[in-house]
Design an enzyme around this catalytic site. Structure first.
Site, PDB file in Angstrom:
ATOM      1  N   ARG A  91       0.830  -1.215   0.000  1.00 50.97           N
ATOM      2  CA  ARG A  91       0.000   0.000   0.000  1.00 50.97           C
ATOM      3  C   ARG A  91       0.867   1.269   0.000  1.00 50.97           C
ATOM      4  O   ARG A  91       0.524   2.258  -0.645  1.00 50.97           O
ATOM      5  CB  ARG A  91      -0.962  -0.024   1.182  1.00 50.97           C
ATOM      6  CG  ARG A  91      -2.030  -1.119   1.012  1.00 50.97           C
ATOM      7  CD  ARG A  91      -2.943  -1.191   2.196  1.00 50.97           C
ATOM      8  NE  ARG A  91      -3.887  -0.096   2.196  1.00 50.97           N
ATOM      9  CZ  ARG A  91      -5.178  -0.187   1.869  1.00 50.97           C
ATOM     10  NH1 ARG A  91      -5.667  -1.347   1.508  1.00 50.97           N
ATOM     11  NH2 ARG A  91      -5.958   0.865   1.905  1.00 50.97           N
ATOM     12  N   ARG A 143      14.253 -21.143   3.762  1.00 51.48           N
ATOM     13  CA  ARG A 143      15.629 -20.847   4.191  1.00 51.48           C
ATOM     14  C   ARG A 143      16.513 -21.217   3.008  1.00 51.48           C
ATOM     15  O   ARG A 143      16.492 -22.355   2.533  1.00 51.48           O
ATOM     16  CB  ARG A 143      16.007 -21.680   5.406  1.00 51.48           C
ATOM     17  CG  ARG A 143      15.131 -21.370   6.636  1.00 51.48           C
ATOM     18  CD  ARG A 143      15.717 -22.013   7.881  1.00 51.48           C
ATOM     19  NE  ARG A 143      14.762 -22.093   8.983  1.00 51.48           N
ATOM     20  CZ  ARG A 143      14.538 -21.107   9.850  1.00 51.48           C
ATOM     21  NH1 ARG A 143      15.171 -19.963   9.720  1.00 51.48           N
ATOM     22  NH2 ARG A 143      13.672 -21.260  10.833  1.00 51.48           N
ATOM     23  N   SER A 199      18.094 -13.647   6.874  1.00 53.79           N
ATOM     24  CA  SER A 199      17.455 -12.891   5.795  1.00 53.79           C
ATOM     25  C   SER A 199      18.079 -11.506   5.671  1.00 53.79           C
ATOM     26  O   SER A 199      18.278 -10.989   4.568  1.00 53.79           O
ATOM     27  CB  SER A 199      15.959 -12.745   6.073  1.00 53.79           C
ATOM     28  OG  SER A 199      15.430 -13.984   6.477  1.00 53.79           O
ATOM     29  N   ASP A 248      12.144 -14.905  17.760  1.00 56.21           N
ATOM     30  CA  ASP A 248      13.238 -15.065  18.729  1.00 56.21           C
ATOM     31  C   ASP A 248      13.596 -13.765  19.466  1.00 56.21           C
ATOM     32  O   ASP A 248      14.173 -13.804  20.549  1.00 56.21           O
ATOM     33  CB  ASP A 248      14.499 -15.603  18.038  1.00 56.21           C
ATOM     34  CG  ASP A 248      14.247 -16.942  17.362  1.00 56.21           C
ATOM     35  OD1 ASP A 248      13.168 -17.518  17.555  1.00 56.21           O
ATOM     36  OD2 ASP A 248      15.139 -17.397  16.625  1.00 56.21           O
ATOM     37  N   MET A 258      10.328 -21.790  21.852  1.00 57.08           N
ATOM     38  CA  MET A 258      11.335 -21.627  20.799  1.00 57.08           C
ATOM     39  C   MET A 258      12.262 -20.469  21.146  1.00 57.08           C
ATOM     40  O   MET A 258      12.158 -19.891  22.233  1.00 57.08           O
ATOM     41  CB  MET A 258      10.644 -21.367  19.466  1.00 57.08           C
ATOM     42  CG  MET A 258      10.223 -22.612  18.727  1.00 57.08           C
ATOM     43  SD  MET A 258       9.710 -22.172  17.057  1.00 57.08           S
ATOM     44  CE  MET A 258       9.607 -23.798  16.331  1.00 57.08           C
ATOM     45  N   ARG A 294       4.501 -33.319  33.578  1.00 60.44           N
ATOM     46  CA  ARG A 294       4.158 -33.460  32.162  1.00 60.44           C
ATOM     47  C   ARG A 294       4.972 -32.470  31.333  1.00 60.44           C
ATOM     48  O   ARG A 294       5.418 -31.438  31.848  1.00 60.44           O
ATOM     49  CB  ARG A 294       2.661 -33.195  31.925  1.00 60.44           C
ATOM     50  CG  ARG A 294       1.750 -34.203  32.598  1.00 60.44           C
ATOM     51  CD  ARG A 294       1.747 -35.524  31.839  1.00 60.44           C
ATOM     52  NE  ARG A 294       0.736 -36.434  32.320  1.00 60.44           N
ATOM     53  CZ  ARG A 294       0.871 -37.299  33.324  1.00 60.44           C
ATOM     54  NH1 ARG A 294       2.027 -37.351  33.982  1.00 60.44           N
ATOM     55  NH2 ARG A 294      -0.092 -38.107  33.677  1.00 60.44           N
ATOM     56  N   ARG A 354       4.582 -19.719  16.328  1.00 59.51           N
ATOM     57  CA  ARG A 354       4.843 -18.825  15.186  1.00 59.51           C
ATOM     58  C   ARG A 354       3.589 -18.431  14.417  1.00 59.51           C
ATOM     59  O   ARG A 354       3.630 -17.534  13.581  1.00 59.51           O
ATOM     60  CB  ARG A 354       5.828 -19.508  14.219  1.00 59.51           C
ATOM     61  CG  ARG A 354       7.202 -19.688  14.771  1.00 59.51           C
ATOM     62  CD  ARG A 354       8.294 -19.513  13.751  1.00 59.51           C
ATOM     63  NE  ARG A 354       8.132 -20.260  12.531  1.00 59.51           N
ATOM     64  CZ  ARG A 354       9.039 -21.105  12.043  1.00 59.51           C
ATOM     65  NH1 ARG A 354      10.144 -21.328  12.724  1.00 59.51           N
ATOM     66  NH2 ARG A 354       8.853 -21.695  10.903  1.00 59.51           N
TER      67      ARG A 354
HETATM   68  O1  F6P Z   1      14.144 -18.460  14.171  1.00 57.36           O
HETATM   69  C1  F6P Z   1      12.817 -18.778  14.356  1.00 57.36           C
HETATM   70  C2  F6P Z   1      12.642 -20.199  14.831  1.00 57.36           C
HETATM   71  O2  F6P Z   1      11.271 -20.413  15.064  1.00 57.36           O
HETATM   72  C3  F6P Z   1      13.462 -20.594  16.062  1.00 57.36           C
HETATM   73  O3  F6P Z   1      12.899 -20.134  17.251  1.00 57.36           O
HETATM   74  C4  F6P Z   1      13.501 -22.083  15.923  1.00 57.36           C
HETATM   75  O4  F6P Z   1      14.617 -22.633  16.577  1.00 57.36           O
HETATM   76  C5  F6P Z   1      13.585 -22.287  14.434  1.00 57.36           C
HETATM   77  O5  F6P Z   1      13.071 -21.108  13.838  1.00 57.36           O
HETATM   78  C6  F6P Z   1      12.832 -23.477  13.900  1.00 57.36           C
HETATM   79  O6  F6P Z   1      13.079 -23.575  12.552  1.00 57.36           O
HETATM   80  P1  F6P Z   1      12.232 -24.463  11.537  1.00 57.36           P
HETATM   81  O7  F6P Z   1      10.940 -23.761  11.272  1.00 57.36           O
HETATM   82  O8  F6P Z   1      13.082 -24.526  10.335  1.00 57.36           O
HETATM   83  O9  F6P Z   1      11.998 -25.781  12.215  1.00 57.36           O
END
Ligand code: F6P
Length: 320
Positions: free
Chosen positions: A25, A72, A105, A127, A169, A243, A252
């Site tokens: 936009r 990636r 990136s 992260d 993560m 547990r 994510r």
């Molecule tokens: O960098 C982001 C991230 O989610 C990290 O926290 C985690 O270790 C990694 O990517 C996991 O990567 P993938 O999605 O390739 O399993």
């Protein structure tokens, strides 16, 4: 400037779509044609482009993931591949690129800039390990996802006098684990930035239960230890049921929080403005509530962002 492109690269995060929308936009408002590159640098190197307009980004603001998809691309470290990427951009008449992604990136964006192609980076990674921005895109939503899960776990843990080990993560950064521990009232946070003593932790956990507490939450950052092993050890040592919950990629996804939508708007518009002003090789960031623009070179030379002392101090007082 007549033509720009945008790509999302590396691990996806919530808010990437909102950032794509903002870039599109903003570009259109400057009368610049805008193209999306599917699958990050991999798509770029292979010359894949799609024209974007307001209709292509309508209805995506609230969606997690990335409509451009991500990948990636290890090959992007090689100069020959970086040059191929630039050839593809030149062939399509693209004059500037917005890269939305994490550390790897941004390295790619900086490489293109160093080879003379205008590129600007938007920090996006749950992260929160990218320096020169208080928050990266996706972090707030990930924290909300974790909070939602841990609040629910506490309900069920309390019904059974159980301890839960929750793995977050964050690769080598304990930000998600420690901030969630503060926000969710967890008893412990194991993070790679700080040593921990499992005997001491287990002793405190056992006392909590014998004193009558009905649940305990132990947050473990994936970079600190193997949560599975920690859960097994805790189970053996404290004598109360334990547990394990590995939150994994759930963190994510999902609809971005209001904070992330606003951050995406600011980052997306800011990135396009940098390119329009002729400022290549920059990263947009958030500093003390305002926008900050830092050379990618400086960002990448500074290593990983450290967890703020204020957060660690809060944890010292409240997570125990
Ligand atoms: O960098 C982001 C991230 O989610 C990290 O926290 C985690 O270790 C990694 O990517 C996991 O990567 P993938 O999605 O390739 O399993």
């Amino acid at each position: 400037m007549n033509k720009l492109a945008v790509l999302t690269s590396g691990g996806d995060c919530s808010g990437m779509n909102a950032a794509i929308r903002a870039v599109v936009r903003a570009a259109l408002q400057h009368n610049i044609d805008i193209f999306g590159i599917p699958k990050g640098y991999e798509g770029l190197v292979n010359g894949h482009l799609q024209s974007l307009d307001t209709r292509s980004v309508s209805g995506i603001l609230q969606r997690g993931g990335t409509i451009l998809q991500s990948a990636r691309c290890k090959e992007m470290h090689e100069e020959s591949v970086q040059r191929r990427a630039i050839d593809q951009l030149h062939k399509a008449g693209i004059e500037g690129l917005v890269v939305i992604g994490g550390d790897g990136s941004l390295h790619g964006a900086n490489a293109l800039h160093r080879l003379g192609f205008p590129a600007v980076g938007i920090p996006a990674s749950i992260d929160n390990d990218i320096p020169f921005t208080d928050m990266s895109l996706g972090v707030d939503t990930a924290l909300n996802n974790i909070r939602y899960a841990v609040d629910a776990l506490k309900d069920t843990a309390s019904s059974h006098d159980r301890a839960f080990v929750v793995e977050t993560m964050g690769r080598n950064c304990g930000y998600l684990a420690v901030v969630s521990a503060i926000a969710c009232g967890a008893e412990f946070a194991l993070i790679p930035e700080q040593p921990f003593d499992l005997d001491d932790i287990c002793g405190k956990l056992r006392s909590r239960f014998t004193e009558g507490r009905d649940n305990s939450i132990l947050m473990v950052a994936e970079g600190a230890a193997r949560a599975e092993e920690i859960a097994a050890q805790v189970k053996d040592r404290i004598g109360f049921e334990t547990r394990l919950m590995v939150l994994g990629h759930y963190q994510r996804g999902g609809s971005p929080s209001t904070f992330d939508r606003l951050l995406a708007a600011r980052f997306g518009v800011g990135a396009v403005e940098q390119l329009v002003l002729g400022n290549s090789g920059m990263m947009v960031g958030l500093a003390c509530g305002g926008m900050e623009f830092t050379p990618l070179e400086t960002v990448l030379d500074s290593g990983r962002r450290k967890i703020d002392d204020m957060v660690l101090k809060l944890a010292e007082t409240l997570v125990n």
